[in-house]
Enzyme design. Structure first.
Site, PDB file in Angstrom:
ATOM      1  N   HIS A  24      -8.022  -5.036  -0.500  1.00 20.33           N
ATOM      2  CA  HIS A  24      -6.760  -4.354  -0.251  1.00 20.33           C
ATOM      3  C   HIS A  24      -5.802  -5.218   0.555  1.00 20.33           C
ATOM      4  CE1 HIS A  24      -4.060  -1.036  -0.224  1.00 20.33           C
ATOM      5  NE2 HIS A  24      -4.146  -0.839   1.066  1.00 20.33           N
ATOM      6  N   SER A  55       0.844  -1.186   0.000  1.00 18.93           N
ATOM      7  CA  SER A  55       0.000   0.000   0.000  1.00 18.93           C
ATOM      8  C   SER A  55       0.887   1.245   0.000  1.00 18.93           C
ATOM      9  CB  SER A  55      -0.950  -0.032   1.201  1.00 18.93           C
ATOM     10  OG  SER A  55      -1.920   0.979   1.108  1.00 18.93           O
TER      11      SER A  55
END
Length: 713
Positions: A678, A563
């Site tokens: 995610h 991320s």
């Protein structure tokens, strides 16, 4: 129940619109030949993804060693001996659990008496695998909000494939069944939250114009049971360039209140008290402060210095005031915490009579108990805890007792869960559960060191190394980092890293670079926007320190981040390629010119800047790996990992970087999980597979296959 608004929700978003881009009015001028890869579900793009996946599988997943590692990781992730973390509702203790037999998971509950046993008996409430089979779905658990005080009705959030977008369905705990004709929210980013048994707040996608530019709810409404959603009464409407609008009801007996939170950007929010007639009154505190309300208390955790009533309170302080007095205009505060050069507030938790603070001192934690009284707030350290490791505390039930869940862990010590108490005369904490030993840690030792960054800043990092490691620069070393959104990296036990890296003889390091929260707001703010380069200079300084100490050398030093950490390792790849022998980039941001146009990207402009403003693109370009990439440069071996279903950080970032690296003949491989959101993986099997891929890649690059001699430095 204590309420803390809305930074916790904002942080959860740190860590989309299901396909394509978030902006419908974007110009159709395309100058990037790889932009077609942003079509998340586009058939041509998915064919390209599958071809890259096949090549990565052929290279990394075809050996007996890979199969063994994947099986070992899956056994850890599926282990029945992991600690089943619980939370209390009424007399029951609830848990969500995944294992080999239940890959998507069980929502279940038990009693405290049962929980104390080595093998508790559980009452299963929702079997997600059975639900998926019955409905032909691929639901991933997103949590349940149950209505106090009887906790019979719950609002259950379910995500398809692990995306941030989810649906909300009403569940009856007494009958263990879905409520026919109950509250239901269609798939979108947002939520339902209880007001009473027949009323909820709903913030979601109500149609065109109801979402922010970040793809999150812009409108919150009050919805009555038995009425169509279109008749829900608007409570608040934010602006298109806000980040997230939400509302919540505090159910604490005697302190029932309603609030609307307006998040403009990360660490920039407004909190409003909602009157019975619907009128909103803003809590007149700095937008950057984290605002909490618990019974009669208002707490403010400052992220910037605040001058009020003739006094300036420093950033990082925690203040308390009587809520009603504050709303009436009084500005008298008790200072509950004030940072120093080496300390920061890592968190706090209310019990019935006390406030427990988790204080970090050079990234090592200590718990303090604060007690309000007629003469101010008394404070004392929480007794009975070990002297080592990361310690955390959270209330068991902040309305009924001072009981605390206490956890202790470090890189080599399995996590221990204890039941303690914040009362001054409480007995020593009771050990309830201890995570099993998933790898042989007897040959390693944990150390803390400090590197010196380019501007002279002292940067801490943790090092886990074999006790007999020779300072010859030949130790295979994995360096991990994040450095964003004020998130702190503290020591914790990882069976996967332990089994897949440490037990093989690897060295592991974690860098506490600026951009994180290890030293409070100042540490985070030091690397925002035009100062982003300082986070990367810090990470490079830690890498150089590992090399200078001869713990490792570039040929044996690998890095990993996901991320925002993927943006970190992407910048390490293109800016410091000479320092590393292998690079792992997971669910990354990489194209910083378009990040704000892809899924939730616009919500992060307070962190990185706005690339559509020329004056800001001038500095953003200096940390955009996609634009810094030089096809004439030879880069270290790299693997990019992402997820098709990630609707927070667009998979196009990783796809386009892979295409660009392939074009110039770089040593690169790519794997995209079709599910997972995610987090990258939707269940333990997928997680084990992806982790085995990057661990196998790193070991091959930095140490060679098991049994083979390590490459020369």
């Amino acid at each position: 129940m204590s309420k803390c608004f809305p930074a916790a929700a904002a942080l959860a978003l740190a860590i989309g619109l299901s396909a394509g881009t978030a902006h419908g009015n974007e110009e159709n001028v395309v100058s990037d030949p790889h932009q077609w890869l942003e079509g998340v579900e586009d058939a041509k793009a998915l064919d390209w993804v599958k071809a890259q996946n096949a090549k990565a599988e052929a290279e990394l997943a075809s050996t007996p060693q890979f199969a063994q590692l994947e099986a070992e990781l899956l056994a850890i992730y599926d282990s029945d001996d992991k600690i089943p973390g619980v939370y209390k509702q009424g007399e029951w203790y609830y848990n969500f659990w995944k294992d080999k037999q239940n890959p998507r998971g069980l929502w279940r509950r038990t009693t405290l008496e049962e929980y104390r046993k080595p093998r508790p008996q559980w009452e299963v409430l929702i079997d997600l695998d059975a639900l998926n089979k019955a409905e032909g779905e691929n639901w991933i658990w997103h949590g349940a909000d149950c209505l106090r005080p009887d906790y019979r009705r719950c609002l259950v959030a379910l995500s398809r494939g692990g995306a941030d977008a989810d649906v909300t369905r009403e569940f009856d705990l007494e009958n263990k069944s879905w409520v026919e004709g109950g509250f239901f929210r269609e798939e979108a980013k947002g939520a339902l939250s209880w007001i009473d048994a027949d009323t909820v707040y709903v913030y979601s996608d109500f149609g065109p114009g109801s979402l922010t530019e970040s793809g999150y709810p812009r409108v919150v409404k009050r919805w009555q049971r038995g009425t169509p959603l279109v008749s829900a009464v608007p409570v608040y409407e934010g602006k298109p360039d806000d980040m997230y609008i939400a509302a919540m009801h505090d159910h604490t007996p005697g302190f029932e209140r309603d609030f609307v939170s307006r998040t403009l950007a990360f660490y920039n929010d407004e909190l409003y008290l909602v009157a019975a007639d619907g009128a909103l009154t803003k809590i007149d505190a700095p937008n950057s402060a984290n605002k909490g309300v618990h019974r009669q208390w208002l707490t403010l955790e400052l992220r910037e210095p605040w001058e009020v009533a003739g006094r300036t309170y420093p950033a990082g302080s925690l203040l308390a005031s009587d809520f009603d007095a504050f709303m009436a205009g009084e500005r008298e505060f008790q200072v509950l915490f004030e940072p120093t050069d080496t300390t920061s507030l890592a968190g706090s938790s209310w019990t019935r009579n006390h406030l427990v603070l988790n204080v970090l001192e050079d990234v090592k934690s200590k718990l303090w108990v604060l007690t309000p009284g007629a003469d101010g707030w008394a404070r004392r350290p929480l007794a009975g805890l070990p002297e080592f490791g990361t310690v955390s505390a959270s209330a068991v039930d902040d309305e009924e007792s001072d009981a605390l869940w206490l956890t202790v862990t470090d890189y080599l010590t399995p996590t221990t869960l204890m039941l303690g108490d914040a009362a001054p005369d409480a007995p020593a904490p009771e050990v309830l559960k201890t995570m099993p030993t998933f790898f042989d840690a007897s040959k390693h030792v944990v150390e803390q060191h400090f590197a010196t960054s380019k501007d002279g800043t002292r940067v801490p990092y943790f090092l886990v190394r074999p006790k007999d490691a020779k300072p010859d620069g030949r130790n295979p070393t994995l360096l991990y980092g994040y450095g964003g959104f004020e998130i702190s990296l503290t020591p914790g036990y990882s069976g996967g890293v332990g089994k897949g890296w440490l037990e093989k003889g690897g060295t592991y390091a974690v860098a506490n670079i600026r951009g994180g929260g290890e030293y409070g707001p100042r540490w985070h703010q030091a690397a925002l926007k035009a100062n982003r380069h300082k986070a990367y200079e810090d990470f490079a300084a830690v890498a150089q320190d590992l090399i200078d100490r001869k713990i490792t050398s570039p040929a044996h030093l690998g890095i990993r981040g996901g991320s925002n950490g993927g943006l970190l390792t992407g910048n390490m790849l293109v800016q410091y390629p000479e320092l590393f022998g292998a690079v792992v980039i997971q669910v990354p941001l990489l194209d910083m010119q378009r990040y704000n146009k892809l899924l939730a990207g616009a919500s992060w402009m307070a962190e990185y800047g706005d690339p559509d403003k020329p004056e800001e693109w001038a500095f953003i370009r200096t940390f955009s790996p996609y634009h810094l990439f030089d096809p004439e440069q030879k880069y270290p071996p790299t693997i990019l990992l992402t997820s098709t279903r990630d609707d927070r950080v667009h998979p196009g970032h990783a796809r386009k970087m892979m295409a660009k690296m392939l074009e110039s003949g770089q040593d690169v491989r790519y794997y995209e999980n079709i599910e997972g959101g995610h987090g990258g993986a939707a269940d333990n099997r997928q997680a084990a597979h992806m982790d085995a891929l990057y661990l196998t890649f790193l070991w091959q690059q930095l140490a060679g296959e098991p049994g083979a001699p390590a490459p020369a430095p």
